[in-house]
Design a protein around this motif. Structure first.
Motif, PDB file in Angstrom:
ATOM      1  N   GLY A 127     -12.288   3.422   2.346  1.00  0.00           N
ATOM      2  CA  GLY A 127     -11.888   3.005   1.004  1.00  0.00           C
ATOM      3  C   GLY A 127     -13.037   2.538   0.138  1.00  0.00           C
ATOM      4  N   ARG A 151     -11.753  -2.673   9.035  1.00  0.00           N
ATOM      5  CA  ARG A 151     -10.659  -1.779   9.395  1.00  0.00           C
ATOM      6  C   ARG A 151     -11.055  -0.363   8.972  1.00  0.00           C
ATOM      7  N   ARG A 152     -10.434   0.629   9.601  1.00  0.00           N
ATOM      8  CA  ARG A 152     -10.814   2.007   9.261  1.00  0.00           C
ATOM      9  C   ARG A 152     -10.453   2.334   7.812  1.00  0.00           C
ATOM     10  N   SER A 153      -9.353   1.753   7.310  1.00  0.00           N
ATOM     11  CA  SER A 153      -8.968   1.995   5.914  1.00  0.00           C
ATOM     12  C   SER A 153      -9.969   1.359   4.959  1.00  0.00           C
ATOM     13  N   GLU A 154     -10.582   0.239   5.367  1.00  0.00           N
ATOM     14  CA  GLU A 154     -11.585  -0.412   4.531  1.00  0.00           C
ATOM     15  C   GLU A 154     -12.871   0.408   4.504  1.00  0.00           C
ATOM     16  N   SER A 166     -10.572  10.857   5.198  1.00  0.00           N
ATOM     17  CA  SER A 166      -9.361  10.265   5.754  1.00  0.00           C
ATOM     18  C   SER A 166      -9.713   9.178   6.762  1.00  0.00           C
ATOM     19  N   ASP A 167      -8.916   8.119   6.827  1.00  0.00           N
ATOM     20  CA  ASP A 167      -9.184   7.055   7.801  1.00  0.00           C
ATOM     21  C   ASP A 167      -8.967   7.527   9.237  1.00  0.00           C
ATOM     22  N   LYS A 168      -8.249   8.632   9.413  1.00  0.00           N
ATOM     23  CA  LYS A 168      -8.075   9.178  10.762  1.00  0.00           C
ATOM     24  C   LYS A 168      -9.399   9.664  11.336  1.00  0.00           C
ATOM     25  N   ASN A 176       0.569   3.746   2.012  1.00  0.00           N
ATOM     26  CA  ASN A 176       0.935   4.055   3.396  1.00  0.00           C
ATOM     27  C   ASN A 176       2.162   3.258   3.831  1.00  0.00           C
ATOM     28  N   ARG A 213     -10.741   0.923  -2.163  1.00  0.00           N
ATOM     29  CA  ARG A 213     -10.384  -0.426  -1.745  1.00  0.00           C
ATOM     30  C   ARG A 213     -11.553  -1.383  -1.888  1.00  0.00           C
ATOM     31  N   SER A 262       0.832  -1.201   0.000  1.00  0.00           N
ATOM     32  CA  SER A 262       0.000   0.000   0.000  1.00  0.00           C
ATOM     33  C   SER A 262       0.867   1.251   0.000  1.00  0.00           C
TER      34      SER A 262
END
Length: 371
Positions: free
Chosen positions: A201, A195-198, A289-291, A60, A218, A58
């Protein structure tokens, strides 16, 4: 052994600087100045291979590895060492310095987890430069073992938010655009074990560019009215599908929450979850943002009084994006194999690590032994 032809593609051998922007790899033809220029066909093949090489990890991850390399090479310059080729003695000194910190430079000591991550980043960087690092060498392994023994702390997992917690958390949200979006994030993220990125995404519909390098998505959602939401997600090991069924109540149903957000947010294509401007009326076209997921979980958990039995300063560090994923694993009263499939784990052992409180004291060996 014959040498490869002069125009054979190879990974660019960068010295002690960064990888290119974003930590991307660069594959070049390796031709000498006097060699003929590669044909357009070869250049196209190089571009294709570069794209696939970058897709192996990825953005990141590549950014983190690039930062690890910068940190290491800067330390080498200050101490008078050469970063290339990899020296086990120098790397051993480096991780020792990371663990000790530097009071003169006001540099804090790094945690064991950060040092191990830095080693992984160095190993990746050295491998890309054609000179693999021997992490098992005693100059590295022995120093790392000493660091672990002296500085390692017991793991502190994020608190799992359970089903009743999620209900209380969504009750703290308003019914404006921002509230509709955040309610959908919490409910979908929890029920999907994401997950937060999922979560961030996800696209609202399938993007044909997802199979290439033109999308930062994603995965995507597919709504089955009255039944649930099917998520198609791209992970480290390939694609997987996650079914999120309809809830018992419209107030806490992930399907209903997602449908309301899409309708009132007028999301027709592109990212499902997006930033909302301060006027609370204008929705950005860019992906959230995933944050934001981590901040949202923390803020709503504290507002809802989750784990109010603990001091306020301790509660503040308990919650993050992973609390949703661990919460589903801990809450779902169902066979473990179904939870494992939902979370996309390769082993039941990994799933059990997420089950924070579900089986605590359920098996009582004290009573079983006759006491």
């Amino acid at each position: 052994m014959q040498n490869p032809p002069a125009n054979t593609p190879k990974i660019d051998n960068i010295d002690d600087g960064d990888l290119p922007a974003g930590g991307d790899l660069v594959i070049e033809t390796g031709a000498s100045p006097s060699a003929p220029r590669p044909t357009p066909r070869v250049e196209a093949l190089v571009a294709t291979a570069t794209a696939y090489a970058n897709a192996a990890s990825s953005e990141n991850t590549r950014d983190a590895y690039a930062k690890d390399w910068r940190h290491f090479t800067a330390w080498c310059r200050r101490e008078g060492f050469e970063p290339m080729p990899p020296s086990s003695q120098v790397i051993g000194l480096y991780i020792g310095a990371c663990a000790a910190g530097d009071q003169k430079r006001n540099t804090p000591a790094l945690s064991v987890a950060t040092i191990e991550r830095r080693l992984s980043g160095l190993a990746w960087n050295f491998t890309q430069r054609g000179t693999p690092m021997d992490r098992s060498d005693r100059h590295i392994a022995t120093v790392l073992a000493g660091i672990r023994r002296k500085h390692a702390k017991p793991p502190r997992q994020k608190e799992a938010v359970l089903g009743e917690d999620i209900k209380a958390m969504v009750d703290t949200l308003g019914h404006d655009l921002r509230g509709l979006r955040d309610r959908a994030i919490l409910l979908l993220g929890f029920a999907g074990g994401l997950r937060r990125s999922e979560i961030v995404g996800l696209d609202v519909a399938r993007d044909d560019h997802l199979d290439g390098n033109h999308s930062d998505g994603r995965g995507w959602i597919e709504i089955f009215p009255g039944q649930g939401v099917l998520l198609t997600l791209r992970g480290k090991t390939g694609w997987r599908q996650v079914e999120v069924g309809r809830g018992a109540s419209d107030q806490t149903c992930p399907l209903a929450a997602v449908e309301r957000w899409i309708r009132f947010g007028r999301i027709a294509r592109g990212p499902l979850f997006r930033r909302i401007f301060k006027d609370n009326k204008t929705i950005d076209v860019e992906r959230l943002s995933d944050k934001h997921v981590a901040r949202l979980v923390k803020q709503t958990a504290l507002a809802a009084g989750v784990r109010s039995d603990l001091p306020e300063e301790e509660r503040a560090g308990l919650f993050a994006g992973h609390s949703l994923r661990a919460g589903l694993a801990s809450s779902a009263e169902i066979e473990e194999r179904y939870v494992q499939k939902q979370l996309g784990h390769a082993s039941a052992e990994m799933t059990r690590k997420y089950q924070r409180r579900r089986d605590r004291f359920r098996t009582n060996l004290t009573k079983a032994s006759g006491l």
